[in-house]
Motif scaffolding. Structure first.
Motif, PDB file in Angstrom:
ATOM      1  N   GLU A 152       0.810  -1.211   0.000  1.00 51.65           N
ATOM      2  CA  GLU A 152       0.000   0.000   0.000  1.00 51.65           C
ATOM      3  C   GLU A 152       0.852   1.273   0.000  1.00 51.65           C
ATOM      4  O   GLU A 152       0.499   2.280  -0.619  1.00 51.65           O
ATOM      5  N   ARG A 153       2.008   1.220   0.693  1.00 55.28           N
ATOM      6  CA  ARG A 153       2.826   2.433   0.859  1.00 55.28           C
ATOM      7  C   ARG A 153       4.175   2.367   0.156  1.00 55.28           C
ATOM      8  O   ARG A 153       4.845   3.394  -0.005  1.00 55.28           O
ATOM      9  N   GLY A 154       4.591   1.159  -0.237  1.00 58.44           N
ATOM     10  CA  GLY A 154       5.902   0.983  -0.833  1.00 58.44           C
ATOM     11  C   GLY A 154       6.973   0.719   0.209  1.00 58.44           C
ATOM     12  O   GLY A 154       6.761   0.895   1.414  1.00 58.44           O
ATOM     13  N   ILE A 155       8.138   0.276  -0.248  1.00 54.47           N
ATOM     14  CA  ILE A 155       9.311   0.074   0.603  1.00 54.47           C
ATOM     15  C   ILE A 155      10.371   1.058   0.128  1.00 54.47           C
ATOM     16  O   ILE A 155      10.870   0.944  -1.004  1.00 54.47           O
ATOM     17  N   PHE A 156      10.718   1.995   0.962  1.00 58.03           N
ATOM     18  CA  PHE A 156      11.666   3.038   0.572  1.00 58.03           C
ATOM     19  C   PHE A 156      12.897   3.047   1.468  1.00 58.03           C
ATOM     20  O   PHE A 156      13.545   4.063   1.646  1.00 58.03           O
ATOM     21  N   GLU A 157      13.212   1.893   2.023  1.00 57.08           N
ATOM     22  CA  GLU A 157      14.407   1.759   2.858  1.00 57.08           C
ATOM     23  C   GLU A 157      15.231   0.591   2.350  1.00 57.08           C
ATOM     24  O   GLU A 157      14.708  -0.396   1.836  1.00 57.08           O
ATOM     25  N   GLY A 158      16.553   0.695   2.469  1.00 59.71           N
ATOM     26  CA  GLY A 158      17.429  -0.394   2.083  1.00 59.71           C
ATOM     27  C   GLY A 158      17.597  -0.541   0.583  1.00 59.71           C
ATOM     28  O   GLY A 158      17.072   0.244  -0.213  1.00 59.71           O
ATOM     29  N   PRO A 159      18.300  -1.592   0.177  1.00 63.22           N
ATOM     30  CA  PRO A 159      18.634  -1.768  -1.247  1.00 63.22           C
ATOM     31  C   PRO A 159      17.533  -2.417  -2.098  1.00 63.22           C
ATOM     32  O   PRO A 159      17.657  -2.458  -3.313  1.00 63.22           O
ATOM     33  N   ARG A 160      16.461  -2.900  -1.474  1.00 62.74           N
ATOM     34  CA  ARG A 160      15.444  -3.647  -2.229  1.00 62.74           C
ATOM     35  C   ARG A 160      14.109  -2.919  -2.165  1.00 62.74           C
ATOM     36  O   ARG A 160      13.116  -3.435  -1.706  1.00 62.74           O
TER      37      ARG A 160
ATOM     38  N   LEU B  82      12.012 -19.833  11.158  1.00 64.07           N
ATOM     39  CA  LEU B  82      12.453 -19.512   9.802  1.00 64.07           C
ATOM     40  C   LEU B  82      13.696 -18.628   9.884  1.00 64.07           C
ATOM     41  O   LEU B  82      13.697 -17.602  10.568  1.00 64.07           O
ATOM     42  N   THR B  83      14.752 -19.038   9.199  1.00 63.19           N
ATOM     43  CA  THR B  83      15.964 -18.223   9.136  1.00 63.19           C
ATOM     44  C   THR B  83      15.748 -17.067   8.173  1.00 63.19           C
ATOM     45  O   THR B  83      15.435 -17.283   7.002  1.00 63.19           O
ATOM     46  N   VAL B  84      15.905 -15.848   8.689  1.00 62.68           N
ATOM     47  CA  VAL B  84      15.615 -14.655   7.907  1.00 62.68           C
ATOM     48  C   VAL B  84      16.793 -13.687   8.008  1.00 62.68           C
ATOM     49  O   VAL B  84      17.384 -13.519   9.077  1.00 62.68           O
ATOM     50  N   TYR B  85      17.116 -13.055   6.884  1.00 63.07           N
ATOM     51  CA  TYR B  85      18.193 -12.072   6.817  1.00 63.07           C
ATOM     52  C   TYR B  85      17.613 -10.708   6.464  1.00 63.07           C
ATOM     53  O   TYR B  85      16.635 -10.614   5.707  1.00 63.07           O
ATOM     54  N   ASP B  86      18.215  -9.662   6.995  1.00 63.05           N
ATOM     55  CA  ASP B  86      17.754  -8.329   6.629  1.00 63.05           C
ATOM     56  C   ASP B  86      18.247  -7.981   5.223  1.00 63.05           C
ATOM     57  O   ASP B  86      18.961  -8.765   4.589  1.00 63.05           O
ATOM     58  N   ASP B  87      17.876  -6.797   4.743  1.00 57.62           N
ATOM     59  CA  ASP B  87      18.194  -6.433   3.365  1.00 57.62           C
ATOM     60  C   ASP B  87      19.683  -6.228   3.133  1.00 57.62           C
ATOM     61  O   ASP B  87      20.140  -6.180   1.978  1.00 57.62           O
ATOM     62  N   ASP B  88      20.464  -6.117   4.206  1.00 61.97           N
ATOM     63  CA  ASP B  88      21.915  -5.998   4.067  1.00 61.97           C
ATOM     64  C   ASP B  88      22.617  -7.343   4.208  1.00 61.97           C
ATOM     65  O   ASP B  88      23.850  -7.403   4.228  1.00 61.97           O
TER      66      ASP B  88
ATOM     67  N   PHE C 204       9.476  -8.579  16.077  1.00 66.13           N
ATOM     68  CA  PHE C 204       8.761  -7.797  15.074  1.00 66.13           C
ATOM     69  C   PHE C 204       9.654  -7.518  13.864  1.00 66.13           C
ATOM     70  O   PHE C 204       9.165  -7.410  12.741  1.00 66.13           O
ATOM     71  N   ARG C 205      10.934  -7.419  14.102  1.00 68.11           N
ATOM     72  CA  ARG C 205      11.872  -7.216  12.996  1.00 68.11           C
ATOM     73  C   ARG C 205      11.845  -8.395  12.031  1.00 68.11           C
ATOM     74  O   ARG C 205      11.870  -8.223  10.806  1.00 68.11           O
ATOM     75  N   ALA C 206      11.768  -9.609  12.565  1.00 67.13           N
ATOM     76  CA  ALA C 206      11.758 -10.805  11.719  1.00 67.13           C
ATOM     77  C   ALA C 206      10.460 -10.909  10.928  1.00 67.13           C
ATOM     78  O   ALA C 206      10.480 -11.197   9.725  1.00 67.13           O
ATOM     79  N   ILE C 207       9.316 -10.675  11.587  1.00 67.55           N
ATOM     80  CA  ILE C 207       8.058 -10.813  10.846  1.00 67.55           C
ATOM     81  C   ILE C 207       7.894  -9.680   9.835  1.00 67.55           C
ATOM     82  O   ILE C 207       7.261  -9.870   8.788  1.00 67.55           O
ATOM     83  N   LYS C 208       8.475  -8.524  10.128  1.00 61.73           N
ATOM     84  CA  LYS C 208       8.462  -7.439   9.139  1.00 61.73           C
ATOM     85  C   LYS C 208       9.227  -7.848   7.898  1.00 61.73           C
ATOM     86  O   LYS C 208       8.777  -7.618   6.771  1.00 61.73           O
ATOM     87  N   GLN C 209      10.388  -8.485   8.087  1.00 64.19           N
ATOM     88  CA  GLN C 209      11.193  -8.913   6.937  1.00 64.19           C
ATOM     89  C   GLN C 209      10.451  -9.950   6.109  1.00 64.19           C
ATOM     90  O   GLN C 209      10.468  -9.900   4.873  1.00 64.19           O
ATOM     91  N   VAL C 210       9.767 -10.888   6.770  1.00 63.66           N
ATOM     92  CA  VAL C 210       8.984 -11.890   6.038  1.00 63.66           C
ATOM     93  C   VAL C 210       7.877 -11.210   5.236  1.00 63.66           C
ATOM     94  O   VAL C 210       7.656 -11.510   4.060  1.00 63.66           O
TER      95      VAL C 210
END
Length: 613
Positions: free
Chosen positions: A357-365, A390-396, A406-412
């Motif tokens: 709805e708002r877009g992703i305007f942070e990080g490389p992706r 679930l093993t999850v990595y941030d955009d870096d 919350f950081r992990a579920i946000k990334q998913v």
């Protein structure tokens, strides 16, 4: 970890209940084929449901029988509770990590031992009896007792969070939970698709929505509705299974569901459908279904490792190609917080919708917003498709160490949003937009004695039930319930409802080499001491084979919530306490299913929906 999980360490107590009928309320059973409610009549609904929409008059002038043009309306409303009392946080379990603090603290369910220490005052002293405004007399902003009389009345008037353990109180809000509706009309047919940020919603409640909608907005001419729950494990209990436990017996002492809250959800759902209907305008539709993989989006915790990675995206635009709404279909449990948070949230679904709805305007992706209102349709999530463990990595490229954060579920959620955006760009406009809707109601035996007992004790919210054999005096092993399957066809788009959490192997197969739905994972773990016998697995046709459209959407938890729906070949029950405890190996889901017969009955009914094609 998943649907209907509570403490079942008292099987002897449960068996006594079954044999001696330790009924705490009068549960009524239908003796005819009438589908009338058991103890929640429409007379009550009509009088008690709160609604801001007039009872007569709502309509839409939008009409279209033109190729490639359809009437579209969308609306959303918040269903987050605003008035509730708080449990004393020091009584919650002490943990090394709490998502809301991003560090150590007290969170999750009430600690049984701490609760016991309250002794005879355990029912009255575990919460602040300051009323539903949560302002106590000693607070600076206190202006007097609550107008609703909830202050110092000795009754806990809060909410319980569903999905993991019992006694998990709501203590705040991370993100608002919502009801979202899209109405569609082409030619003589009008339908509404509704999403709820809830663990599930019984068919009896969906039928109340149908009747109230017809009563209040007959001129909208809505032929039928599809109500899909996201199955978030951080939302309000609308079923009753996750209420408070007596700390001494460790069994529930009351239902976890609030009837007044369910009434509010029903009323707001009807209001939202009507608002969407009134706003209908002519527009176009573009859609796609495509396999997207599972990397950092989902995993499977039960053998065989099979995940249906088909994602569908349907974009609804006005005639100037401006977005009105977007529908995203994906199957996975929204349970990444693992029952350790007391904040209401729709889990990864919130971040998926927010990103689109708002877009992703942070990080490389980064991705631009798709726009419009996003509706999430849950898919084939059973057995056990999840963002948990679930093993999850941030955009870096850095590993997110706290998987229940919350950081992990946000990334998913963001990972899923990026996939949805990628395939959206490949979507094509649909010219054939003729709408048809078919529904089959059918009855199934309630084989699960644990569910039967929960209904009988009043812990599970009631729903219509019938005797299988009316000549028998007993109800034990002699009860059936009614559910439904519904098919919505919008030209090349096929939407198939499933009344529970269906295993993905029933959707796509995947049992045999080359194991294309295992994504490089062993289909059976090497250390599984009780592996499923794949030689006996079904050969199809699977649900996606039965469906006809180019765009195929499996709507899990559609118009009902009957727990897991799993294949018969690997349905194993405990020999000692069937349905109360799990059989050795990976067989938790059986204990939270209606029974072994449901799957084949359901599949035969689904086939009937496609019989003439």
């Amino acid at each position: 970890m998943s649907v209907f999980e509570i403490n079942t360490t008292r099987p002897l107590f449960f068996l006594i209940c079954l044999t001696v009928a330790c009924t705490s309320n009068d549960v009524l059973y239908n003796t005819t084929d009438s589908t009338a409610d058991v103890n929640f009549s429409m007379d009550v609904i009509s009088e008690d449901v709160t609604s801001d929409i007039p009872t007569i008059g709502p309509y839409s002038e939008c009409e279209s029988d033109q190729e490639g043009i359809i009437c579209i309306g969308v609306a959303k409303s918040t269903i987050t509770p605003t008035k509730y009392e708080l449990v004393k946080r020091e009584l919650l379990r002490t943990r090394s990590y709490c998502p809301e603090f991003d560090g150590p603290g007290n969170c999750g369910s009430i600690d049984i031992n701490k609760w016991k220490n309250l002794s005879k005052r355990w029912k009255t002293d575990f919460f602040f009896d300051c009323g539903t405004d949560r302002v106590c007399p000693e607070d600076e902003n206190y202006t007097g007792p609550d107008a609703d009389g909830s202050e110092k009345d000795g009754r806990f008037q809060g909410y319980w969070i569903a999905g993991f353990s019992a006694s998990l109180p709501m203590m705040g809000i991370h993100d608002d939970i919502t009801v979202r509706a899209i109405t569609l009309r082409h030619g003589p047919t009008t339908i509404a698709i509704i999403t709820l940020d809830l663990i599930g919603f019984f068919k009896s409640d969906v039928d109340r929505i149908r009747r109230l909608l017809e009563e209040r907005a007959p001129n909208l001419r809505i032929d039928d509705i599809l109500v899909v729950s996201s199955h978030t494990h951080s939302s309000i209990d609308t079923v009753g299974m996750w209420g408070p436990q007596d700390p001494f017996s460790e069994v529930l002492y009351e239902s976890g569901a609030s009837e007044s809250y369910v009434r509010e959800v029903i009323g707001k759902t009807v209001d939202t459908i009507i608002s969407a209907g009134i706003s209908m305008q002519r527009g176009r539709v573009r859609a796609i279904t495509k396999r997207v993989g599972i990397d950092q989006m989902a995993t499977d915790l039960r053998d065989p490792f099979i995940i249906d990675d088909n994602m569908s995206v349907v974009m609804f635009e006005d005639l100037n190609k401006n977005p009105i709404a977007t529908l995203v279909n994906w199957g996975s449990h929204p349970e990444g917080l693992a029952g350790t948070s007391n904040l209401v949230s729709s889990d990864y679904v919130h971040f998926l919708r927010e990103a689109l709805e708002r877009g992703i305007f942070e990080g490389p992706r980064q991705i631009p917003p798709i726009g419009g209102t996003v509706l999430f349709i849950q898919g084939a999530l059973g057995g056990m498709i999840t963002n948990l463990h679930l093993t999850v990595y941030d955009d870096d490229g850095n590993k997110i160490e706290r998987e229940n954060s919350f950081r992990a579920i946000k990334q998913v959620g963001y990972n899923l949003a990026r996939k949805a955006y990628e395939i959206y760009k490949e979507s094509e406009y649909i010219n054939n937009l003729a709408i048809s809707v078919r529904k089959i109601e059918y009855k199934i035996p309630l084989e699960n004695k644990f569910f039967w007992m929960m209904f009988d004790l009043g812990w599970l919210r009631d729903r219509p039930k019938w005797k299988i054999d009316p000549t028998k005096e007993t109800y034990l092993d002699n009860v059936e319930i009614q559910t439904e399957v519904l098919r919505i066809k919008i030209g090349e788009i096929d939407i198939q409802s499933i009344p529970g959490e269906i295993f993905p192997e029933l959707s796509v197969g995947g049992y045999r080499e080359p194991y294309e739905y295992s994504f490089g994972h062993p289909i059976i773990k090497e250390d599984n001491m009780y592996p499923p016998d794949l030689a006996n697995s079904p050969t199809g046709p699977y649900i996606r084979d039965i469906m006809r459209g180019k765009i195929k959407i499996i709507a899990g938890l559609g118009n009902d919530f009957l727990g897991y729906i799993l294949p018969e070949y690997d349905f194993k029950l405990s020999e000692d306490y069937p349905y109360f405890t799990a059989a050795p190996g990976e067989h938790y889901e059986e204990t939270r299913s209606v029974g072994i017969q449901h799957v084949n009955i359901m599949l035969e009914e689904i086939k009937k929906l496609y019989k003439d094609e």
